[in-house]
Design a protein around this motif. Structure first.
Motif, PDB file in Angstrom:
ATOM      1  N   ASP A 244      17.248 -30.991 -64.551  1.00  0.00           N
ATOM      2  CA  ASP A 244      17.991 -31.501 -65.375  1.00  0.00           C
ATOM      3  C   ASP A 244      19.577 -31.036 -65.430  1.00  0.00           C
ATOM      4  O   ASP A 244      20.175 -32.146 -64.890  1.00  0.00           O
ATOM      5  N   PRO A 245      19.438 -29.847 -65.211  1.00  0.00           N
ATOM      6  CA  PRO A 245      21.339 -29.626 -64.090  1.00  0.00           C
ATOM      7  C   PRO A 245      22.215 -30.147 -63.219  1.00  0.00           C
ATOM      8  O   PRO A 245      22.859 -30.042 -63.518  1.00  0.00           O
ATOM      9  N   ASN A 246      20.222 -30.563 -62.479  1.00  0.00           N
ATOM     10  CA  ASN A 246      21.208 -31.440 -60.990  1.00  0.00           C
ATOM     11  C   ASN A 246      20.757 -32.853 -61.117  1.00  0.00           C
ATOM     12  O   ASN A 246      22.185 -33.300 -60.530  1.00  0.00           O
ATOM     13  N   LYS A 247      20.325 -33.402 -62.276  1.00  0.00           N
ATOM     14  CA  LYS A 247      20.302 -34.254 -62.535  1.00  0.00           C
ATOM     15  C   LYS A 247      21.438 -35.326 -63.159  1.00  0.00           C
ATOM     16  O   LYS A 247      22.376 -36.084 -62.959  1.00  0.00           O
ATOM     17  N   GLU A 248      22.192 -34.072 -64.453  1.00  0.00           N
ATOM     18  CA  GLU A 248      22.430 -34.628 -65.122  1.00  0.00           C
ATOM     19  C   GLU A 248      23.842 -34.221 -64.470  1.00  0.00           C
ATOM     20  O   GLU A 248      24.902 -33.657 -65.472  1.00  0.00           O
ATOM     21  N   THR A 249      24.638 -33.851 -63.278  1.00  0.00           N
ATOM     22  CA  THR A 249      26.053 -33.908 -63.014  1.00  0.00           C
ATOM     23  C   THR A 249      26.610 -34.870 -62.773  1.00  0.00           C
ATOM     24  O   THR A 249      26.351 -35.822 -62.946  1.00  0.00           O
ATOM     25  N   ALA A 250      27.887 -34.888 -62.406  1.00  0.00           N
ATOM     26  CA  ALA A 250      29.000 -35.575 -61.923  1.00  0.00           C
ATOM     27  C   ALA A 250      28.360 -36.389 -60.704  1.00  0.00           C
ATOM     28  O   ALA A 250      28.876 -37.516 -60.375  1.00  0.00           O
ATOM     29  N   CYS A 251      27.647 -35.920 -60.293  1.00  0.00           N
ATOM     30  CA  CYS A 251      26.611 -35.991 -59.377  1.00  0.00           C
ATOM     31  C   CYS A 251      25.917 -36.229 -58.986  1.00  0.00           C
ATOM     32  O   CYS A 251      25.162 -35.722 -57.696  1.00  0.00           O
TER      33      CYS A 251
ATOM     34  N   CYS B 103      21.513 -36.030 -58.134  1.00  0.00           N
ATOM     35  CA  CYS B 103      20.829 -36.082 -57.408  1.00  0.00           C
ATOM     36  C   CYS B 103      19.601 -37.577 -58.278  1.00  0.00           C
ATOM     37  O   CYS B 103      19.437 -37.498 -58.887  1.00  0.00           O
ATOM     38  N   ALA B 104      19.738 -37.591 -56.426  1.00  0.00           N
ATOM     39  CA  ALA B 104      18.564 -39.085 -56.752  1.00  0.00           C
ATOM     40  C   ALA B 104      17.335 -38.953 -57.027  1.00  0.00           C
ATOM     41  O   ALA B 104      16.430 -38.067 -55.911  1.00  0.00           O
ATOM     42  N   GLY B 105      16.180 -39.424 -57.569  1.00  0.00           N
ATOM     43  CA  GLY B 105      15.042 -39.104 -57.900  1.00  0.00           C
ATOM     44  C   GLY B 105      14.402 -39.405 -58.913  1.00  0.00           C
ATOM     45  O   GLY B 105      14.580 -39.414 -60.126  1.00  0.00           O
ATOM     46  N   CYS B 106      13.013 -40.089 -59.278  1.00  0.00           N
ATOM     47  CA  CYS B 106      12.786 -40.060 -60.768  1.00  0.00           C
ATOM     48  C   CYS B 106      11.494 -39.761 -59.884  1.00  0.00           C
ATOM     49  O   CYS B 106      10.332 -39.308 -59.550  1.00  0.00           O
ATOM     50  N   PHE B 107      11.190 -38.467 -61.358  1.00  0.00           N
ATOM     51  CA  PHE B 107       9.860 -37.534 -61.279  1.00  0.00           C
ATOM     52  C   PHE B 107       8.316 -38.394 -62.592  1.00  0.00           C
ATOM     53  O   PHE B 107       8.517 -38.901 -63.785  1.00  0.00           O
ATOM     54  N   THR B 108       7.548 -38.737 -61.419  1.00  0.00           N
ATOM     55  CA  THR B 108       6.858 -39.990 -62.656  1.00  0.00           C
ATOM     56  C   THR B 108       5.467 -39.506 -61.618  1.00  0.00           C
ATOM     57  O   THR B 108       4.309 -39.767 -62.737  1.00  0.00           O
ATOM     58  N   ALA B 109       5.002 -38.028 -61.112  1.00  0.00           N
ATOM     59  CA  ALA B 109       4.196 -37.778 -61.054  1.00  0.00           C
ATOM     60  C   ALA B 109       3.020 -38.046 -61.555  1.00  0.00           C
ATOM     61  O   ALA B 109       1.392 -37.956 -62.558  1.00  0.00           O
ATOM     62  N   THR B 110       3.408 -37.135 -63.401  1.00  0.00           N
ATOM     63  CA  THR B 110       2.624 -36.934 -64.444  1.00  0.00           C
ATOM     64  C   THR B 110       1.707 -37.989 -64.905  1.00  0.00           C
ATOM     65  O   THR B 110       0.621 -38.015 -65.242  1.00  0.00           O
ATOM     66  N   ASN B 111       2.997 -39.313 -65.344  1.00  0.00           N
ATOM     67  CA  ASN B 111       2.580 -40.369 -66.311  1.00  0.00           C
ATOM     68  C   ASN B 111       2.105 -41.675 -65.260  1.00  0.00           C
ATOM     69  O   ASN B 111       2.392 -43.067 -65.555  1.00  0.00           O
ATOM     70  N   THR B 112       2.298 -41.197 -64.210  1.00  0.00           N
ATOM     71  CA  THR B 112       2.213 -43.031 -62.749  1.00  0.00           C
ATOM     72  C   THR B 112       1.022 -43.051 -62.685  1.00  0.00           C
ATOM     73  O   THR B 112       0.489 -44.770 -63.805  1.00  0.00           O
TER      74      THR B 112
ATOM     75  N   LYS C 284       9.730 -33.571 -70.675  1.00  0.00           N
ATOM     76  CA  LYS C 284      10.090 -32.062 -70.007  1.00  0.00           C
ATOM     77  C   LYS C 284       8.824 -31.423 -68.831  1.00  0.00           C
ATOM     78  O   LYS C 284       7.985 -31.160 -69.774  1.00  0.00           O
ATOM     79  N   ILE C 285       9.260 -31.081 -68.241  1.00  0.00           N
ATOM     80  CA  ILE C 285       8.376 -30.208 -67.321  1.00  0.00           C
ATOM     81  C   ILE C 285       9.154 -29.418 -67.422  1.00  0.00           C
ATOM     82  O   ILE C 285      10.125 -28.521 -66.518  1.00  0.00           O
ATOM     83  N   ASP C 286       8.424 -27.902 -67.697  1.00  0.00           N
ATOM     84  CA  ASP C 286       9.559 -26.902 -67.204  1.00  0.00           C
ATOM     85  C   ASP C 286       8.993 -25.911 -66.365  1.00  0.00           C
ATOM     86  O   ASP C 286       7.750 -25.582 -65.521  1.00  0.00           O
ATOM     87  N   THR C 287       9.719 -25.651 -65.473  1.00  0.00           N
ATOM     88  CA  THR C 287      10.002 -24.730 -64.220  1.00  0.00           C
ATOM     89  C   THR C 287      11.052 -22.992 -64.310  1.00  0.00           C
ATOM     90  O   THR C 287      11.584 -23.246 -65.740  1.00  0.00           O
ATOM     91  N   GLY C 288       9.935 -22.876 -63.412  1.00  0.00           N
ATOM     92  CA  GLY C 288      12.111 -21.179 -62.867  1.00  0.00           C
ATOM     93  C   GLY C 288      13.074 -21.621 -63.015  1.00  0.00           C
ATOM     94  O   GLY C 288      13.765 -20.131 -63.272  1.00  0.00           O
ATOM     95  N   ASN C 289      12.997 -22.595 -62.447  1.00  0.00           N
ATOM     96  CA  ASN C 289      14.712 -23.493 -62.559  1.00  0.00           C
ATOM     97  C   ASN C 289      15.870 -22.893 -63.131  1.00  0.00           C
ATOM     98  O   ASN C 289      16.231 -24.256 -62.780  1.00  0.00           O
ATOM     99  N   GLY C 290      14.393 -24.662 -64.036  1.00  0.00           N
ATOM    100  CA  GLY C 290      15.031 -25.273 -65.411  1.00  0.00           C
ATOM    101  C   GLY C 290      13.581 -26.401 -65.622  1.00  0.00           C
ATOM    102  O   GLY C 290      13.081 -26.381 -64.258  1.00  0.00           O
ATOM    103  N   PRO C 291      14.340 -26.696 -66.658  1.00  0.00           N
ATOM    104  CA  PRO C 291      13.053 -28.348 -67.080  1.00  0.00           C
ATOM    105  C   PRO C 291      13.866 -29.240 -65.761  1.00  0.00           C
ATOM    106  O   PRO C 291      14.540 -29.598 -65.390  1.00  0.00           O
ATOM    107  N   ILE C 292      12.561 -29.872 -65.825  1.00  0.00           N
ATOM    108  CA  ILE C 292      12.783 -31.818 -65.016  1.00  0.00           C
ATOM    109  C   ILE C 292      11.755 -32.951 -66.287  1.00  0.00           C
ATOM    110  O   ILE C 292      11.576 -32.905 -66.682  1.00  0.00           O
ATOM    111  N   THR C 293      12.737 -33.635 -66.279  1.00  0.00           N
ATOM    112  CA  THR C 293      12.442 -34.967 -66.946  1.00  0.00           C
ATOM    113  C   THR C 293      11.566 -35.829 -66.949  1.00  0.00           C
ATOM    114  O   THR C 293      12.004 -35.786 -65.358  1.00  0.00           O
TER     115      THR C 293
END
Length: 345
Positions: A254-261, A263-272, A323-332
């Protein structure tokens, strides 16, 4: 009403697993339902050699939970310095299933990609000779080309000339997003297929921009107009074997997705699979879901359809974690903005 649906165990023909803590967190989300996946090589540094691919495969298998069965299908990142002999030996050994072409600067971690296509001619000719598929991120990167037109321009300027110059090369147009991409695949007599993502069947560009900028719907290639989304749905649900699932599930914290710039990508593995069953049911095509997720991809790649099966059941709406929790932060997790009634049982 159909309440259960049994399919050969699906495969994902375009998947990002990243590395380290993120790899360990997201891999089970795919391996829970999918037997195999084409693994994207755009790490930092990228997976450019057979040795890189072998090392990455080992890290993936080390991260796989003990009771899960999953086969990573490795790819090499095509650069202007790629060695045709290394590519050939990696394919001959069974290590590598495809080679990935990123135009330089097209998407996440693509700076090492191709700028001068004449410099990869030798590798492409060798791939055509040995039957090794080329997976293509199909966008030009010229600053003067509108981002919503970059797929169509890529087909005209790059892909069609490349295919004409290299007869016999098997090409997968990955994550197509336009009616132009659909039409081009349909126009090919042979050696051309395309993956379609889960999220591009659900969202158009309004989801990213209406009501505020919504970074968790921002992806590359970017979602297009509604007419293009409908063309993708028609292709995916048509039963045409040239179209198959490649989720392009792309985890970013989330910190990388929710910045002023962001990252591109949608995380869909769980509910595809829940989303796809809903989409295919809406379009009256549940009988064609097995082709899209389980059969067309293996046949294009010359692999057997999986013998194991999965069953989806329809009932009350399914609840997935936000969200999915990781050691680097949550992924939405990707939110399709509709109730999902199908679950893997």
């Amino acid at each position: 009403m159909t309440l259960t649906l049994t399919l050969p165990r699906p495969d994902d023909w375009h998947l990002h697993l990243r590395d380290g803590a993120v790899l360990k967190a997201v891999l089970p989300e795919t391996a829970r339902h999918f037997a195999r996946a084409i693994i994207m090589p755009n790490l930092v540094p990228p997976v450019v050699s057979a040795a890189d691919a072998a090392a990455y495969r080992d890290r993936i298998l080390d991260a796989l939970p003990e009771k899960m069965a999953f086969t990573p299908l490795m790819t090499l990142y095509l650069t202007e310095d790629s060695d045709p002999e290394d590519v050939t030996s990696a394919h001959a050994s069974g290590l590598v299933t495809a080679v990935k072409l990123y135009p330089a600067g097209a998407t996440t971690n693509s700076a090492s990609g191709v700028r001068d296509f004449t410099r990869v001619r030798g590798v492409l000719e060798k791939m055509a000779e040995i039957g090794l598929p080329l997976c293509v991120h199909g966008e030009v990167t010229d600053a003067e080309i509108d981002i919503f037109d970059r797929e169509a321009v890529f087909i005209d300027r790059v892909l069609d000339p490349l295919r004409r110059a290299t007869p016999g090369l098997r090409v997968v147009m990955e994550h197509i997003t336009t009616s132009d991409g659909v039409a081009y695949v349909k126009s090919a007599a042979e050696n051309l297929g395309a993956t379609i993502t889960t999220h591009h069947l659900v969202i158009n560009r309004n989801h990213i921009l209406v009501g505020g900028i919504r970074p968790h719907y921002y992806c590359l290639p970017v979602a297009k107009r509604e007419e293009h989304r409908l063309a993708l749905r028609e292709a995916a649900t048509s039963g045409d074997p040239r179209f198959f699932l490649g989720t392009d599930s792309a985890p970013h914290t989330d910190p990388n997705k929710e910045t002023a710039c962001g990252c591109a990508g949608c995380f869909t593995a769980t509910n595809t699979l829940s989303i796809l069953a809903e989409v295919f049911e809406q379009d009256g095509a549940l009988d064609r879901l097995a082709g899209f997720v389980s059969e067309h991809g293996p046949r294009f790649y010359g692999l057997p359809v999986n013998e194991d099966t999965i069953t989806l059941s329809k009932g009350d709406p399914v609840t997935y974690p936000e969200k999915i929790d990781t050691g680097n932060g949550p992924i939405t997790l990707f939110d399709p903005q509709m109730p999902l009634h199908w679950r893997v049982t």
